[in-house]
Design an enzyme around this catalytic site. Structure first.
Site, short mmCIF file in Angstrom:
data_model
loop_
_atom_site.label_atom_id
_atom_site.label_comp_id
_atom_site.label_asym_id
_atom_site.label_seq_id
_atom_site.Cartn_x
_atom_site.Cartn_y
_atom_site.Cartn_z
N SER A 111 0.55 -1.44 0.40
CA SER A 111 0.41 -0.28 -0.10
C SER A 111 0.75 1.07 -0.06
O SER A 111 1.88 1.12 0.59
CB SER A 111 -0.67 0.04 1.19
OG SER A 111 -1.91 1.11 1.40
N TYR A 116 -0.97 -0.11 10.57
CA TYR A 116 -1.65 -0.17 8.99
C TYR A 116 -0.51 0.23 7.76
O TYR A 116 -0.01 -1.04 7.55
CB TYR A 116 -3.20 0.50 8.99
CG TYR A 116 -2.83 -0.74 7.14
CD1 TYR A 116 -3.22 -1.46 6.49
CD2 TYR A 116 -3.34 0.53 6.07
CE1 TYR A 116 -3.43 -1.86 5.15
CE2 TYR A 116 -3.41 0.54 4.59
CZ TYR A 116 -2.92 -1.58 4.79
OH TYR A 116 -3.85 -1.29 3.60
#
Ligand code: NAP
Length: 266
Positions: free
Chosen positions: A143, A156
């Protein structure tokens, strides 16, 4: 239906929805047989039947909770033992949109178990056989928050920074052994990820949200071009190359006997 020979079997984690389900569609159309992994049997069965009918490819379903060591072991066993598997798409993952200190540490730990531990163990299960066969590929879904952890929940972001570093290292060690590694680096993508993470995707400005089919098509184009890192949103490849060149420039000076001048006592 097809009589085309298989391009090998792809095992896709998190194939029941979103990016993983799109990989399943695209890879079946490219001639791969599939093993679809997630927790939702109904969704996986539906997708498997639909893809088999459309493409004639063999599509198996493996129901497993990758956050659970027993479920994970089932999938590791498939990767270790099946000679036909030549592609692992390490896609299953969860996120959060809460601030660090507002986040439940047990939920953060479960995120690390899925995004980091499961992804790592599956790479460890697949890579030795790929090396022995002198072929195979691992696609890790990272990501942009692995590069910019300020954007979302920091744990995250840290899990995705791990995915980027692991991919870099796997590439470094395995590229010469016939094994391809790709890290896909999406920005926001319109999937259920956002609802699970705590903020519906509709709450984001539409100009920063990519459709999942565009993301996967771009990621596969990057794979076909031999990229290690594919950032589908980034307009200028030169910006990434400059970032990587700066990293390379640091490397020779990161470990030295002498302390840098600025830390020496006057
Ligand atoms: P998604 O639609 O929510 O898909 C997540 C998939 O992971 C589902 O198939 C889910 O299936 C599976 N999964 C979740 N927990 C699992 C577990 N414990 N064991 C096994 N499977 C599990 O979200 P997505 O956007 O496609 O996410 C795919 C990947 O893209 C993730 O790694 C995510 O971090 C990454 N990503 C997403 C975005 C975005 O904006 N959407 C951006 C950058 C990166 P079950 O619930 O059936 O188990």
């Amino acid at each position: 239906m097809t009589t085309q020979a298989s391009h090998g079997t792809a095992l896709i984690t998190g194939a029941s929805s979103g990016i993983g389900a799109l990989y399943a569609k695209r890879l079946a159309a490219r001639g791969h047989d599939l093993i679809l992994v997630a927790r939702s049997r109904q969704r996986l069965d539906r997708l498997a039947q639909c893809l088999h009918e459309k493409t004639g490819r063999r599509v198996e379903v493996l129901v497993a909770d990758l956050g659970d060591r027993q479920g994970l072991a089932l999938v590791e066993q498939q990767l270790r033992s099946r000679d036909d598997v030549s592609l692992l798409v390490n896609n299953a993952g969860i996120g959060a949109t809460t601030a660090l200190l507002d986040s439940d540490v047990d939920a953060m730990t479960r995120m690390i178990e899925l995004n980091v531990t499961a992804l790592t163990r599956l790479a460890y299960a697949a890579a030795p056989r790929f090396v022995a066969q002198g072929r195979g590929a691992i696609i890790n879904i990272a990501s942009i928050v692995g590069i910019a952890p300020e954007i979302l929940n920091g744990v995250y972001g840290a899990t995705k920074a791990f995915v980027l570093a692991l991919s870099q290292s796997l590439h470094h060690e395995l590229a010469g052994k016939g094994v391809r590694i790709q890290a896909v680096v999406p920005g926001a993508v319109a999937t259920e990820f956002w609802t699970v993470a705590g903020t519906p995707v509709d709450a984001l400005p539409s100009e920063i949200v990519m459709q999942a089919d565009d993301l996967v098509d771009a990621a596969l184009a990057g794979f076909d071009q031999g990229e290690l890192f594919t950032i589908p949103s980034l307009p200028e490849l030169a910006d990434w190359q400059a970032y990587e060149a700066a990293r390379q420039q640091l490397i020779p000076n990161l470990s030295r006997q002498s302390v840098a001048q600025r830390y020496r006592r006057a």
